[in-house]
Design a protein around this motif. Structure first.
Motif, PDB file in Angstrom:
ATOM      1  N   LYS A   1       0.807  -1.215   0.000  1.00 25.93           N
ATOM      2  CA  LYS A   1       0.000   0.000   0.000  1.00 25.93           C
ATOM      3  C   LYS A   1       0.844   1.270   0.000  1.00 25.93           C
ATOM      4  CE  LYS A   1      -3.930   0.224   0.447  1.00 25.93           C
ATOM      5  NZ  LYS A   1      -5.004   0.342  -0.563  1.00 25.93           N
ATOM      6  N   GLY A   2       2.172   1.118   0.139  1.00 23.26           N
ATOM      7  CA  GLY A   2       3.038   2.282   0.137  1.00 23.26           C
ATOM      8  C   GLY A   2       3.255   2.899   1.494  1.00 23.26           C
ATOM      9  N   TRP A   3       2.813   2.204   2.564  1.00 24.96           N
ATOM     10  CA  TRP A   3       3.010   2.733   3.905  1.00 24.96           C
ATOM     11  C   TRP A   3       4.418   2.433   4.420  1.00 24.96           C
ATOM     12  CZ3 TRP A   3      -2.110   0.055   5.640  1.00 24.96           C
ATOM     13  CH2 TRP A   3      -3.187   0.750   5.096  1.00 24.96           C
ATOM     14  N   ARG A   4       5.074   1.481   3.791  1.00 25.87           N
ATOM     15  CA  ARG A   4       6.466   1.159   4.120  1.00 25.87           C
ATOM     16  C   ARG A   4       7.275   1.202   2.826  1.00 25.87           C
ATOM     17  NH1 ARG A   4       7.648  -1.819   8.768  1.00 25.87           N
ATOM     18  NH2 ARG A   4       9.423  -2.709   7.672  1.00 25.87           N
ATOM     19  N   GLU A   5       8.471   1.795   2.900  1.00 24.57           N
ATOM     20  CA  GLU A   5       9.309   1.857   1.708  1.00 24.57           C
ATOM     21  C   GLU A   5       9.917   0.503   1.381  1.00 24.57           C
ATOM     22  OE1 GLU A   5      12.210   4.882   2.031  1.00 24.57           O
ATOM     23  OE2 GLU A   5      10.762   6.528   2.256  1.00 24.57           O
TER      24      GLU A   5
END
Length: 378
Positions: A171-175
């Motif tokens: 989801k893009g919450w962690r790189e």
């Protein structure tokens, strides 16, 4: 004065301060949202943390703490504040919404159990870590207290955390993806010792059944008696519906999706079990609703049956333990082969070769066995 969950729910339009810059804004429309006010580079800025309908007070505090740490480290959260807050919320609340998108990673029936018993205390969000800050060190720290005490649950929680963090990465919450493969190396080695459910000795069950039978009938007592008569798991009884029952043939067909082994289980019902069903059929709310329910729609809780054991002064024994008692009774008091008793319990064969060639479910023998069991326990 700091906010409470009740104040958040019932707050009228206005601005409410929780402390350290965290505020709740309630509009005339009734919508309510979280905002964190902080100084960044000499300028006051507001960071939106999402709707109060999606993010609880505790979760908003967690997210606020995470954003403050980022600002102190010289990182500008910018427009990612809401995503971080939602990520923390989903990680903390058992990740029910996140896990809907993680197909096949965890069995759905396991989620409520983890939530009630060991889910929240072991999730990294309880340590006020943002979802993009959780690493293997954090996971080791939260799993260490339970890794040896409740190993099976600890392993499930590790799997669950991994699933949530993987989804957060998508989801893009962690790189970066979560590197949890090293977690086990930082924990003590678990033994293969299995802790079995505590069971009432089978010789004591007839007296207990008499106590249940002579007491005023309730949904809980009926469900517990039915569970014991059929040596099934409590969830199989609690979620049983009338369409699974053939009263004339005295057969209960449990579909594969409700079975632990994911195979349809056909149960030959004893006369005692059928008697319970016929009485409940007269007071049913619908022809296809739940059997052991007060309204036909909501199943009784697992604790309803457990409470009957505790009210009777029986300590330690579990509802699931009656399956073990049945196994002991069949081995010691009957001449039926173990494979017949195992089939009655819907156990899978450990020998894959034997399983591949066996084409019988011992239905007729199981009907005899269950009739004898019902006669023994009364």
């Amino acid at each position: 004065m700091a906010l409470t969950a009740s104040k958040v729910k019932n707050a009228k339009p206005g601005r409410y301060v929780d402390g350290r810059g965290l505020c709740l804004f309630v509009k005339e429309s009734g919508s309510r949202s979280w905002v964190l006010r902080m100084q960044h580079n000499g300028r006051r800025r507001d960071y939106g943390l999402g709707s109060a309908l999606d993010v609880t007070l505790t979760e908003a505090r967690d997210a606020a703490a995470a954003l403050r740490r980022q600002v102190r480290a010289g990182i500008d959260p910018g427009g990612r504040a809401t995503e971080v807050a939602q990520g923390c919320a989903q990680l903390r609340n058992g990740s029910a919404r996140v896990l809907r998108g993680v197909e096949g990673r965890l069995e759905k029936p396991e989620l409520p159990q983890l939530d009630r018993q060991h889910g929240e205390p072991c999730l990294p969000a309880n340590r006020q870590e943002a979802v993009d800050q959780v690493d293997s060190t954090h996971v080791v720290e939260v799993l260490t207290p339970i890794w040896l005490e409740i190993p099976d649950t600890a392993r499930k929680i590790l799997q669950r955390i991994g699933a949530v963090l993987d989804f957060a990465h998508i989801k893009g919450w962690r790189e970066e993806e979560a590197a949890l493969r090293s977690v086990r190396k930082g924990l003590p080695r678990q033994t293969d010792k299995v802790e079995h459910f505590k069971a009432m000795p089978f010789a004591d069950i007839p007296a207990f059944m008499t106590e249940l039978t002579t007491a005023s009938p309730t949904t809980g007592r009926d469900a517990l008696r039915f569970t014991i008569y059929n040596a099934v798991r409590s969830s199989e009884t609690r979620k049983a519906v009338w369409t699974e029952i053939d009263l004339d043939k005295a057969v209960w067909t449990i579909p594969d999706e409700r079975m632990k082994a994911k195979e349809t289980h056909v149960v030959p019902l004893s006369k005692a079990a059928v008697s319970i069903l016929r009485r409940r059929w007269k007071s049913r709310t619908s022809d296809d609703g739940l059997i052991f329910s007060n309204n036909g729609e909501k199943p009784i809780s697992d604790m309803t049956m457990t409470k009957l054991l505790r009210d009777a002064g029986i300590k330690g024994a579990t509802v699931h333990g009656f399956r073990s008692a049945f196994t002991d009774w069949a081995a010691e008091k009957t001449d039926f082969p173990k494979k017949v008793a195992d089939k009655a319990l819907a156990h899978k064969l450990s020998n894959q070769v034997e399983a591949a060639y066996r084409r019988t479910d011992f239905f007729d023998k199981r009907r005899e066995l269950m009739a004898m069991w019902a006669e023994f326990i009364g």
